[in-house]
Design an enzyme around this catalytic site. Structure first.
Site, PDB file in Angstrom:
ATOM      1  N   ASP A  13       1.331   0.924   1.933  1.00 16.48           N
ATOM      2  CA  ASP A  13       1.920   2.228   1.597  1.00 16.48           C
ATOM      3  C   ASP A  13       1.987   3.178   2.784  1.00 16.48           C
ATOM      4  O   ASP A  13       1.940   4.399   2.618  1.00 16.48           O
ATOM      5  CB  ASP A  13       1.129   2.912   0.452  1.00 16.48           C
ATOM      6  N   HIS A  41       8.480  -0.630  -1.663  1.00 17.41           N
ATOM      7  CA  HIS A  41       9.055  -0.060  -0.444  1.00 17.41           C
ATOM      8  C   HIS A  41      10.109   0.987  -0.793  1.00 17.41           C
ATOM      9  O   HIS A  41      11.168   0.672  -1.318  1.00 17.41           O
ATOM     10  CB  HIS A  41       9.616  -1.181   0.443  1.00 17.41           C
ATOM     11  N   GLN A 225       2.444  -4.813   2.492  1.00 19.25           N
ATOM     12  CA  GLN A 225       1.014  -4.507   2.470  1.00 19.25           C
ATOM     13  C   GLN A 225       0.571  -3.999   3.862  1.00 19.25           C
ATOM     14  O   GLN A 225       1.373  -3.413   4.553  1.00 19.25           O
ATOM     15  CB  GLN A 225       0.180  -5.708   2.005  1.00 19.25           C
ATOM     16  N   LEU A 333       3.270  12.993   8.883  1.00 21.36           N
ATOM     17  CA  LEU A 333       2.651  14.084   9.640  1.00 21.36           C
ATOM     18  C   LEU A 333       2.852  15.407   8.900  1.00 21.36           C
ATOM     19  O   LEU A 333       1.956  16.255   8.846  1.00 21.36           O
ATOM     20  CB  LEU A 333       3.278  14.153  11.043  1.00 21.36           C
TER      21      LEU A 333
END
Ligand code: IMO
Ligand code: MG
Length: 425
Positions: A13, A41, A225, A333
């Site tokens: 993730d 995804h 993964q 971010l």
């Protein structure tokens, strides 16, 4: 563009799909090489959200060929429901745009039933799988007695072999797990239907990929993964059943390591984990809750709330080592834009000793205390930034410190979910 592997450097993730989608604009071929429909995804293009479990995210790009290679465990139900959903949205994927390896192993309904039954039996010791039948399918692959590869779906003896397999799995479901048996006839007719739909997509994908590289095609490998879920290098047994690390791109595709130029490790600016197992920097407090809400950290495959914590550089160094990372893609971010003070885990303390390297033993990991370095938050929006100069200096200081502690340069920074909200460093 050099041949690139994009893989998860944490517990999955990390935003791999967003980075693959961004890079796919320059790619001729995008390859899934391991895992299966346990992946979730998510790609957002022009405000529209697409979630892929079985297909490579490159399908959104006209002119990009997508490959589901031999290392994947293919769930035909998931594959065709995604293809159908795409075609409803106006993207019809033709044979020739998508290739499926004849060697990929097939996820059968009994694999999913066995996954659920095994987890239920494990109770509080459960792995917390996605219940997509991943472990049982890879188990059959290694076991070799009742496995089905894509090529076996196209063979004349499919019905007999599948009937025998269902019978054998039903014995396990009944005797070991006290679960309901499955109906062989239903599974056989469903599988025959999938086999016919699959036929035009099936090929020797190792051959196709190597020829494509010979012709100078640009290739991207899309990991699923993450490194800490790798069957060999992850936090075993709380891992998935495939090699999620860089070597998996080679074994899972039949492309040799000398043909790969760059390995990009995708890593969030903090950490998350779904499912059980150790997580040293997990925040079991309001701060963790705040990151979950800011980042909307809920699973794309199972909807489960993700566990959240501070960025762990011990893990980033381990990931750089086992993958041979050439660069990091630092995602999410922007989620930290309003957090006043941040922490970076630089090492662990264990029984009075300082551990600078990630311990392989989960017993050690479970009882480690993270050693933190505090960093000022930037408290300014970053989503509009399109180059590093646009970022607040304190945000850039955080990014640079992550690169330093990881021993890996940051190649991309993601400041939002959209394709455009990406900075190439
Ligand atoms: P993407 O590709 C996050 C986790 C499960 C569980 C463990 C084993 O979206 O990053 P499995 O069903 O594979 O046997 O479950 O692995 N897991 C993931 N966690 N992202 C994923 O995929 C995952 N795929 C599996 O939660 O802990
Ligand atoms: Mg996911």
């Amino acid at each position: 563009m050099p041949t690139k592997v994009v893989l998860g450097a944490q517990w999955g993730d990390e935003g791999k799909a967003k980075i693959v989608d961004y890079l796919a604009a320059q790619a001729d071929v995008v390859v899934r090489f391991q895992g299966g429909a346990n992946a979730g995804h998510t790609v957002i293009v022009e405000g529209e959200t697409h979630i892929f479990h079985a297909l490579p995210v490159g399908v959104l790009n006209e002119g990009t060929t997508c490959v589901v290679a031999n290392g994947v465990v293919l769930d035909p139900e998931a594959l065709f429901s995604e293809l159908d959903e795409l075609s409803k949205r106006g993207t019809v994927v033709e044979p020739g745009q998508l290739y499926v390896s004849s060697c990929a192993h097939v996820v059968m309904p009994y694999h999913k039933a066995l996954d659920r039954a095994s987890e239920a039996q494990l109770g509080s010791g459960a792995i917390g799988t996605t219940a997509r039948g991943i472990g049982p399918t890879y188990r059959d692959k290694v076991d070799r007695s009742h496995a089905f590869r894509v090529m076996d779906l196209l063979a004349d003896d499919l019905t007999d072999r599948l009937r025998a397999a269902v019978q054998s799995k039903n014995q396990i479901l009944i005797a070991i797990y006290g679960a309901e048996p499955l109906k062989a006839d239903e599974i056989i007719s469903e599988t025959l239907g999938y086999a016919e739909r699959l036929r035009p997509f099936v090929t020797d994908t190792s051959l196709y990929l190597n020829k494509a590289l010979d012709e100078g095609k640009m290739m991207l490998f899309e990991g699923a993964q993450g490194t800490l879920l790798d069957i060999d290098h992850g936090t075993y047994p709380y891992v998935t059943s495939s090699n999620t690390t860089a070597g998996g791109a080679c074994t899972g595709s039949g492309v040799g390591p000398t043909r790969i130029d760059e390995i990009i490790g995708v890593t969030k600016a903090y950490m998350t984990r779904v499912g059980n197992g150790p997580f040293p920097t997990e925040l079991l407090n309001d701060e963790g809750e705040r990151i979950r809400e800011l980042g909307n950290e809920y699973g794309a495959t199972t909807g489960r709330a993700r566990r959240c914590g501070w960025f762990d550089a011990t893990i980033a160094r381990m990931s750089a080592r086992v993958n041979g990372l050439t660069g990091l893609a630092l995602t999410r971010l922007d989620i930290l834009d309003t957090v006043e003070s941040l922490k970076l885990c630089t090492a662990y303390r264990h029984g009075g000793r300082l551990l600078e390297e990630f311990p392989a033993d989960p017993r050690v990991l479970e009882t480690c205390e993270p050693v933190y370095e505090e960093i000022d938050g930037w408290c300014a929006p970053t989503t509009e930034a399109r180059c590093v100069e646009d970022l607040p200096p304190k945000a850039m200081a955080y990014v640079q410190r992550i690169a330093e502690l990881s021993g890996t340069p940051v190649a991309y920074i993601s400041v939002g979910p959209d394709r455009d909200e990406t900075i190439a460093v």
